[in-house]
Design a protein around this motif. Structure first.
Motif, PDB file in Angstrom:
ATOM      1  N   PHE A 248       0.938  -0.996  -0.032  1.00  0.00           N
ATOM      2  CA  PHE A 248      -0.134   0.167   0.402  1.00  0.00           C
ATOM      3  C   PHE A 248       0.971   1.368   0.116  1.00  0.00           C
ATOM      4  CE2 PHE A 248      -3.908   0.795   0.316  1.00  0.00           C
ATOM      5  CZ  PHE A 248      -5.011  -0.464   0.105  1.00  0.00           C
TER       6      PHE A 248
ATOM      7  N   HIS B   4      -1.524   7.153 -11.226  1.00  0.00           N
ATOM      8  CA  HIS B   4      -2.241   6.515 -10.746  1.00  0.00           C
ATOM      9  C   HIS B   4      -2.913   5.209 -11.362  1.00  0.00           C
ATOM     10  CE1 HIS B   4      -3.149  10.504 -10.395  1.00  0.00           C
ATOM     11  NE2 HIS B   4      -2.557  10.557  -9.047  1.00  0.00           N
ATOM     12  N   PHE B   5      -2.397   4.777 -12.181  1.00  0.00           N
ATOM     13  CA  PHE B   5      -2.926   3.610 -12.994  1.00  0.00           C
ATOM     14  C   PHE B   5      -1.827   2.373 -11.942  1.00  0.00           C
ATOM     15  CE2 PHE B   5      -2.357   0.499 -16.659  1.00  0.00           C
ATOM     16  CZ  PHE B   5      -3.738   0.137 -16.151  1.00  0.00           C
TER      17      PHE B   5
ATOM     18  N   ALA C  33      -3.006   1.473  -9.374  1.00  0.00           N
ATOM     19  CA  ALA C  33      -4.207   0.504  -8.638  1.00  0.00           C
ATOM     20  C   ALA C  33      -4.124  -0.550  -9.108  1.00  0.00           C
ATOM     21  CB  ALA C  33      -5.222   1.345  -9.456  1.00  0.00           C
ATOM     22  N   ILE C  34      -2.834  -0.879 -10.147  1.00  0.00           N
ATOM     23  CA  ILE C  34      -2.875  -1.992 -10.178  1.00  0.00           C
ATOM     24  C   ILE C  34      -1.776  -2.898  -9.393  1.00  0.00           C
ATOM     25  CG2 ILE C  34      -1.377  -3.554 -12.225  1.00  0.00           C
ATOM     26  CD1 ILE C  34      -4.337  -2.492 -12.693  1.00  0.00           C
TER      27      ILE C  34
ATOM     28  N   VAL D  79      -2.460  -2.115  -6.640  1.00  0.00           N
ATOM     29  CA  VAL D  79      -3.655  -3.515  -4.826  1.00  0.00           C
ATOM     30  C   VAL D  79      -4.038  -3.759  -6.229  1.00  0.00           C
ATOM     31  CG1 VAL D  79      -5.007  -1.869  -3.481  1.00  0.00           C
ATOM     32  CG2 VAL D  79      -3.714  -0.152  -4.139  1.00  0.00           C
ATOM     33  N   ILE D  80      -4.876  -3.782  -6.927  1.00  0.00           N
ATOM     34  CA  ILE D  80      -5.564  -5.143  -7.227  1.00  0.00           C
ATOM     35  C   ILE D  80      -5.044  -6.439  -6.989  1.00  0.00           C
ATOM     36  CG2 ILE D  80      -7.236  -5.694  -8.816  1.00  0.00           C
ATOM     37  CD1 ILE D  80      -7.170  -3.194  -9.830  1.00  0.00           C
TER      38      ILE D  80
ATOM     39  N   TYR E 240      -0.954  -7.124  -6.325  1.00  0.00           N
ATOM     40  CA  TYR E 240      -0.080  -7.698  -5.508  1.00  0.00           C
ATOM     41  C   TYR E 240      -1.511  -7.736  -3.987  1.00  0.00           C
ATOM     42  CZ  TYR E 240       3.728  -7.281  -7.561  1.00  0.00           C
ATOM     43  OH  TYR E 240       3.748  -7.833  -9.238  1.00  0.00           O
TER      44      TYR E 240
ATOM     45  N   SER F  44      -2.127   8.523 -16.280  1.00  0.00           N
ATOM     46  CA  SER F  44      -3.568   8.350 -16.121  1.00  0.00           C
ATOM     47  C   SER F  44      -3.858   6.710 -16.863  1.00  0.00           C
ATOM     48  CB  SER F  44      -4.007   9.266 -17.332  1.00  0.00           C
ATOM     49  OG  SER F  44      -3.527   9.029 -18.555  1.00  0.00           O
ATOM     50  N   VAL F  45      -5.058   6.143 -17.310  1.00  0.00           N
ATOM     51  CA  VAL F  45      -5.540   5.707 -17.909  1.00  0.00           C
ATOM     52  C   VAL F  45      -5.212   5.675 -19.347  1.00  0.00           C
ATOM     53  CG1 VAL F  45      -7.223   3.249 -18.443  1.00  0.00           C
ATOM     54  CG2 VAL F  45      -7.466   4.491 -15.803  1.00  0.00           C
ATOM     55  N   GLU F  46      -5.322   7.130 -19.845  1.00  0.00           N
ATOM     56  CA  GLU F  46      -5.445   7.180 -20.814  1.00  0.00           C
ATOM     57  C   GLU F  46      -4.192   6.964 -22.137  1.00  0.00           C
ATOM     58  OE1 GLU F  46      -6.748   9.047 -19.062  1.00  0.00           O
ATOM     59  OE2 GLU F  46      -9.437   8.558 -19.834  1.00  0.00           O
TER      60      GLU F  46
END
Lengths: 162, 366
Positions: free
Chosen positions: A38, A50-51, A54-55, A57-58, A60, A124-126
């Motif tokens: 975290f 940011h992407f 998020a990945i 945390v998802i 690992y 960013s995701v984009e």
């Protein structure tokens, strides 16, 4: 604000990972590993990724450590039979070498300078999606083959009769 | 000055959302017991009274909360004390955190500044939801393991296997929606749902992604461990599953987590597939019907209507959770796993493929 946050999350990450290797109970280690992951995700956010955060945390914290905990739970070694790890010569050397490596990294960073702050939307995701499907398309597709091989390998290992 | 303004806005938003989510919990508990009474012809809450008033049993959640607060806080002898006490926190915190990215209304202008009516308008919105909801499994695993008792362990294992399995379908069922609305930012997804399809049907997620909606609905029920997927606490087989050994306030935290999961699940269904705060044909200036007729409304009224619409949709889907619970029996465990891996997963992959094909044929995103 950013340097303060960096120090706070960096300290949590380092402290957490020290706890991961020093705790006696494996479940405590796994929980500290979640904390460390975290904190690293927070460091990614500070670098505008940011992407990636998020990945992190998802994948690992949300999936890999769940598997670790599954294994710990199902093997369930009684506390009295957990091995006691001692500080051997090799481990002592390893700590020194790790310290030297960190020092070397710091010296290199000082000599050549670090990359500046990335652009606000580079994580960013984009932006990540565009980079993945243009500049790094081949690597992306080859990785999918690698993952497929891993999935097939896992099934082949787990199933006695296919 | 602007820093202070931002700080105040953030704190107020967090406080209001937290209060909103938590205050829905006792109301839902009451609605659940009332619903059970009406649907299954049972006796519902009707005894607790203050000054002779029962208010349809509304005081029962209050009485329950007081009872649980004042019970002895008991830790079983064989339990692993630290992990046993941490487990309820691990269960409740992710449930509450997920609500942060849900927009409850359109951005409003306060003192010349635009303020979004959501705690955090993240660029990675939907991914944040997956990241946080994936952590909810730790509460269940820890509770099952730390209790050091066989039924909780079985319940914890069942629950974690179920949550991991359905997380896959949960994620994949939304991909089609993301492809249509071309964003993972929840505020943008809701904003795109304000337009009309062929000038008459609101472009809600459920109309452009009907299959995606069904898959998401089923996966949300499984993730929230609600009937027909409440195997982790199947009382006829494993007593109460992972929280068998919990009592008093620690039990009530698990109980709250379940209802907060329901609130968050309903909020997500409303936001992603039912237009969030959008009211059909309601523009910023008032109602504009497809025929050309228009009805002007003042701005504050439009805002109220929109927030009301979001809360109304949320409550409807929360009621649907209750409705389903008292109507449909529980699945068998192998059926749950087969449904997850052999039905939902292939269907969600097919949904992504067909969505991509259609988008390609009609020339992208329109």
């Amino acid at each position: 604000m950013e340097p303060i946050l960096f120090i706070v999350f960096g300290a949590i990450a380092v402290g957490g990972s020290i706890m991961v290797v020093t705790r006696r109970h494996p479940l405590a280690s796994a929980l500290y590993l979640i904390l460390t992951l975290f904190a690293v995700a927070a460091l990614f956010v500070l670098r505008q990724a940011h992407f990636l955060a998020a990945i992190q945390v998802i994948v690992y914290a949300g999936a890999v450590v769940v598997l670790f905990i599954f294994v710990i739970m199902l093997i369930n070694v009684p506390e009295s039979r957990l091995p006691v790890e001692r500080l051997t010569g090799v481990r002592f050397l390893a700590v020194i070498v790790a310290g030297l490596l960190i020092l070397e990294g710091a010296l290199v960073a000082r000599r050549f300078g670090l990359a500046g702050t990335p652009a606000a939307d580079s994580g960013s995701v984009e932006a990540v999606g565009r980079a993945l499907f243009t500049d790094y398309l081949l690597a992306f597709e080859v990785t999918s083959v690698l993952l497929l091989a891993a999935v097939i390998g896992a099934i082949a290992l787990a199933k006695k009769k296919i | 000055m602007s820093g202070l303004f931002d700080l105040v806005v953030s704190v107020v938003r967090v406080a209001v959302m937290l209060a909103f989510t938590l205050s829905l919990v006792p109301i839902l508990v009451w609605a659940e017991r009332k619903g059970a009474a009406y649907i299954q012809d049972r006796r519902g809450p009707n005894r607790a009274k203050i000054l002779g008033l029962t208010l349809g049993g509304l005081f029962h959640p209050l009485a329950d909360a007081l009872k649980l607060l004042f019970k002895e806080d008991f830790i079983p002898d064989g339990a692993h004390r630290l992990f046993y006490q941490m487990a309820p926190m691990f269960a409740l915190a992710p449930a509450l955190m997920t609500f942060a990215v849900v927009p409850v209304g359109p951005p409003v202008v306060i003192a010349g500044r635009e303020v979004a009516l959501q705690v955090a308008d993240l660029n990675v919105g939907i991914l944040y939801i997956f990241a946080i909801s994936g952590l909810a499994v730790y509460g269940v695993i820890l509770a099952g393991w730390a209790s050091n008792s066989k039924y909780p362990l079985l319940g914890g294992l069942r629950s974690s296997a179920q949550m991991i399995s359905y997380e896959v379908s949960l994620g994949l069922s939304i991909i089609g929606l993301v492809m249509v609305f071309r964003s993972v930012r929840l505020s943008e997804i809701v904003a795109s749902q304000g337009t009309l399809l062929w000038g008459i049907v609101p472009k809600w997620g459920v109309f452009v992604q009907p299959l995606g909606f069904l898959l998401f609905l089923v996966a949300v029920y499984a993730e929230a461990n609600r009937t027909p997927f409440d195997l982790p606490e199947g009382e006829s087989e494993i007593v109460a599953g992972f929280h068998t050994e919990y009592g008093s306030f620690k039990f009530s935290i698990f109980f709250m987590a379940e209802y907060v999961h329901m609130v968050v699940g309903s909020a997500l269904i409303a936001t992603l597939f039912f237009g969030g705060w959008q009211v059909p044909y309601l523009a910023d200036s008032g109602f504009v019907l497809p025929g050309g007729a228009a009805l002007g409304l003042p701005g504050p009224l439009v805002l109220l209507l929109r927030i009301g619409a979001f809360v109304g949709k949320l409550l409807f889907f929360a009621w649907l959770f209750i409705w389903v619970r008292w109507t449909i029996p529980r699945f068998r465990y192998d059926q749950v796993m087969r449904l997850g891996w052999k039905v939902l997963l292939p269907l969600s992959l097919a949904n992504i493929f067909v969505t991509g094909l259609v988008l390609l044929l009609i020339g992208g995103g329109a």
